[in-house]
Structures are given as structure tokens and as C-alpha cells.
Design a protein around this motif. Structure first.
Motif, mmCIF file in Angstrom:
data_model
loop_
_atom_site.group_PDB
_atom_site.id
_atom_site.type_symbol
_atom_site.label_atom_id
_atom_site.label_comp_id
_atom_site.label_asym_id
_atom_site.label_seq_id
_atom_site.Cartn_x
_atom_site.Cartn_y
_atom_site.Cartn_z
ATOM 1 N N GLY A 178 0.775 -1.232 0.000
ATOM 2 C CA GLY A 178 0.000 0.000 0.000
ATOM 3 C C GLY A 178 0.805 1.280 0.000
ATOM 4 N N ILE A 179 2.071 1.219 -0.418
ATOM 5 C CA ILE A 179 2.872 2.442 -0.442
ATOM 6 C C ILE A 179 2.428 3.343 -1.594
ATOM 7 C CG2 ILE A 179 4.855 1.347 0.634
ATOM 8 C CD1 ILE A 179 6.152 1.144 -2.089
ATOM 9 N N GLY A 180 2.720 4.635 -1.437
ATOM 10 C CA GLY A 180 2.264 5.606 -2.414
ATOM 11 C C GLY A 180 3.314 5.951 -3.450
ATOM 12 N N LEU A 181 2.881 6.669 -4.471
ATOM 13 C CA LEU A 181 3.781 7.163 -5.506
ATOM 14 C C LEU A 181 4.612 8.323 -4.961
ATOM 15 C CD1 LEU A 181 1.185 7.063 -8.409
ATOM 16 C CD2 LEU A 181 3.214 5.612 -8.255
ATOM 17 N N ASP A 182 5.582 8.752 -5.730
ATOM 18 C CA ASP A 182 6.498 9.790 -5.255
ATOM 19 C C ASP A 182 5.837 11.168 -5.214
ATOM 20 O OD1 ASP A 182 8.564 7.954 -4.985
ATOM 21 O OD2 ASP A 182 9.215 8.212 -7.063
ATOM 22 N N ASP A 183 5.124 11.533 -6.286
ATOM 23 C CA ASP A 183 4.635 12.910 -6.401
ATOM 24 C C ASP A 183 3.116 13.038 -6.532
ATOM 25 O OD1 ASP A 183 7.268 14.009 -6.409
ATOM 26 O OD2 ASP A 183 7.480 13.381 -8.506
ATOM 27 N N VAL A 239 -8.567 8.422 2.783
ATOM 28 C CA VAL A 239 -7.448 7.738 2.144
ATOM 29 C C VAL A 239 -6.141 8.407 2.546
ATOM 30 C CG1 VAL A 239 -8.838 6.987 0.182
ATOM 31 C CG2 VAL A 239 -7.634 9.185 0.075
ATOM 32 N N GLN A 240 -5.032 7.715 2.282
ATOM 33 C CA GLN A 240 -3.724 8.283 2.551
ATOM 34 C C GLN A 240 -3.439 9.437 1.590
ATOM 35 O OE1 GLN A 240 -1.510 4.600 1.772
ATOM 36 N NE2 GLN A 240 -0.630 5.540 -0.050
ATOM 37 N N GLU A 241 -2.392 10.186 1.893
ATOM 38 C CA GLU A 241 -2.099 11.380 1.107
ATOM 39 C C GLU A 241 -1.698 11.046 -0.332
ATOM 40 O OE1 GLU A 241 0.931 15.249 1.127
ATOM 41 O OE2 GLU A 241 1.169 13.620 2.580
ATOM 42 N N ARG A 242 -0.791 10.092 -0.496
ATOM 43 C CA ARG A 242 -0.268 9.785 -1.822
ATOM 44 C C ARG A 242 -1.074 8.675 -2.498
ATOM 45 N NH1 ARG A 242 6.038 8.789 -1.351
ATOM 46 N NH2 ARG A 242 5.374 7.445 0.364
ATOM 47 N N VAL A 243 -1.193 8.786 -3.815
ATOM 48 C CA VAL A 243 -1.893 7.761 -4.596
ATOM 49 C C VAL A 243 -1.102 6.463 -4.516
ATOM 50 C CG1 VAL A 243 -2.709 7.113 -6.896
ATOM 51 C CG2 VAL A 243 -2.822 9.508 -6.156
ATOM 52 N N GLN A 244 -1.784 5.351 -4.247
ATOM 53 C CA GLN A 244 -1.104 4.070 -4.085
ATOM 54 C C GLN A 244 -0.484 3.597 -5.407
ATOM 55 O OE1 GLN A 244 -4.182 4.745 -3.114
ATOM 56 N NE2 GLN A 244 -4.497 4.091 -0.997
ATOM 57 N N ARG A 245 0.652 2.950 -5.283
ATOM 58 C CA ARG A 245 1.349 2.456 -6.470
ATOM 59 C C ARG A 245 0.562 1.364 -7.190
ATOM 60 N NH1 ARG A 245 6.653 3.891 -7.354
ATOM 61 N NH2 ARG A 245 7.545 5.220 -5.730
#
Length: 226
Positions: free
Chosen positions: A150-155, A168-174
Motif C-alpha cells: 500500500g505504499i504511495g507514488l512519489d509525487d 485515504v492516505q495522502e499519496r496515490v497508491q502504487r
């Protein structure tokens, strides 16, 4: 250990596509063309407005480069199956054109089978262990790992209102960005099977767009006569 549900999901997607395409083939083709057109238009618009924002107003969207990179990957992965379906992939057929017709068909079938094998290996290489190969992983394993982590993308980040509304979390999931990887390869394999059947039944010659240059010359041979 990788669960089996991603594989069943891919098989279900292919089965659904097969049923829909048999009933509404033109609708499926239009859908594929519209998806490709929307992706290409989105890349163009994001790039255009990013240039205007950066050089005109000294601002811009921080996730534009990553977004366009992902969209370009989606364009390739989704488009390779469509290209195989419509015979848009270029290839060299000068040698096999000299073969007798039965041998030519065998070579054409081998080309379609090689495409299917390529898609199957990239989807999951675990099955090669049956033949003694020391290999594992593939697109399904790669995507499933990011789905679990469930880690997110960089930007790329969700807007604040979206985060607050859906928690949801801040970053869009990979895994969202990489979803097209197994889907695109599965579609490529499905189109390769279709091509094998079409070649075997005489409805198609090759999986590639053979003799493209000769066709263009034939179509335009009278252009300069006047």
C-alpha cells in the motif's frame, strides 16, 4: 505467499471480454480506441498546461511528470493488445514469404504462439519451474506486492477534500498506477490466442503488418501520373 485471487481476476476479465466481444465486436473496438484516445489526449493536455503554468506563471503541478510517465506506460500496455488485434505491429516477413504455403502458416502460427508465450512469462514466470527453470515472479506478483504493502507514488497526491471525504492516505497508491501492467499483458495474451485461431482458420495471415511498404507503393503508384 501470493494468493490466487489476482490470477482468477485476470481469467475472469479475459472470459468477460471474450463473451462481450463475440456479441458486440464493434463496441469493444470503439471502447479500446476511445481509451487510447483519452489517454493520449490527457497526456497532451497535461503537458500543454504544465508548460503554460511553468513559463507563464512560474508555477505548475508537482505531479505532472510522474502522471504523464504513468499515462504513457498505460498507453503502451493497453495499446499493444489493440495493435496485435488490428495488425498494427510492424515486422519483417520477407523470408517466410518465400516459403511454401503450409510452412508459411506454421511460421505465422509460431509467431502468434511466441507472442502468447511472451505475455504468459511476463504475467507470471512461476509456471516455468515445471520445466526446471529457476525463476519466479512476474507482473501479477509485482502488482500484488504493491497492493498488499500500500505504499504511495512519489509525487501524485490526492486532493485534500478527497482525503477527508474518503479517509485515504495522502499519496496515490502504487498498485493503482501499476494496475495496467497485468491487465495489458493479459490482453496481449488474449489477442495472441485470437490471432492463432484466425491464422489456423485462414482468416488472417500474420500477427504483424507485413508488406506495409509494398501496400503503400501499390496504393500510391498512380499519384504522380498527372
Amino acid at each position: 505467499m501470493l494468493s490466487l485471487w489476482p490470477y482468477f481476476a485476470i481469467l475472469g476479465l479475459i472470459a468477460l471480454l471474450f463473451v462481450i466481444e463475440r456479441r458486440w465486436p464493434d463496441a469493444v473496438t470503439r471502447f479500446e480506441e476511445n481509451v487510447l484516445a483519452i489517454i493520449l489526449a490527457t497526456i497532451t493536455l497535461v503537458s500543454f498546461f504544465q508548460v503554460i503554468a511553468r513559463y507563464g506563471f512560474s508555477t505548475g503541478w508537482g505531479g505532472a511528470l510522474e502522471f504523464n510517465r504513468i499515462m504513457f506506460a498505460w498507453l503502451i500496455l493497453f495499446g499493444m493488445g489493440y495493435g496485435l488485434k488490428t495488425g498494427l505491429h510492424l515486422g519483417v516477413d520477407a523470408a517466410i514469404r518465400t516459403f511454401p504455403k503450409p510452412l508459411f502458416r506454421v511460421c505465422a502460427l509460431f509467431g502468434a504462439f511466441a507472442t502468447l508465450l511472451y505475455a504468459a512469462i511476463l504475467l507470471s514466470a512461476d509456471w516455468l519451474q515445471i520445466f526446471g527453470a529457476q525463476t519466479s515472479g512476474g507482473a501479477v506478483f509485482y502488482w500484488h506486492r504493491f497492493f498488499n504493502v500500500g505504499i504511495g507514488l512519489d509525487d501524485l497526491r490526492y486532493p485534500e477534500w478527497f482525503q477527508e471525504a474518503f479517509g485515504v492516505q495522502e499519496r496515490v497508491q502504487r498498485w493503482i498506477a501499476y494496475l495496467m501492467l497485468p491487465i495489458g499483458l493479459a490482453l496481449l495474451g488474449f489477442r495472441a490466442i485470437e490471432a492463432m485461431i484466425a491464422i489456423a482458420t485462414g482468416k488472417r495471415e500474420l500477427v504483424i503488418a507485413g508488406h506495409e511498404a509494398e501496400d503503400l507503393v501499390a496504393q500510391n503508384k498512380d499519384v504522380l501520373k498527372d
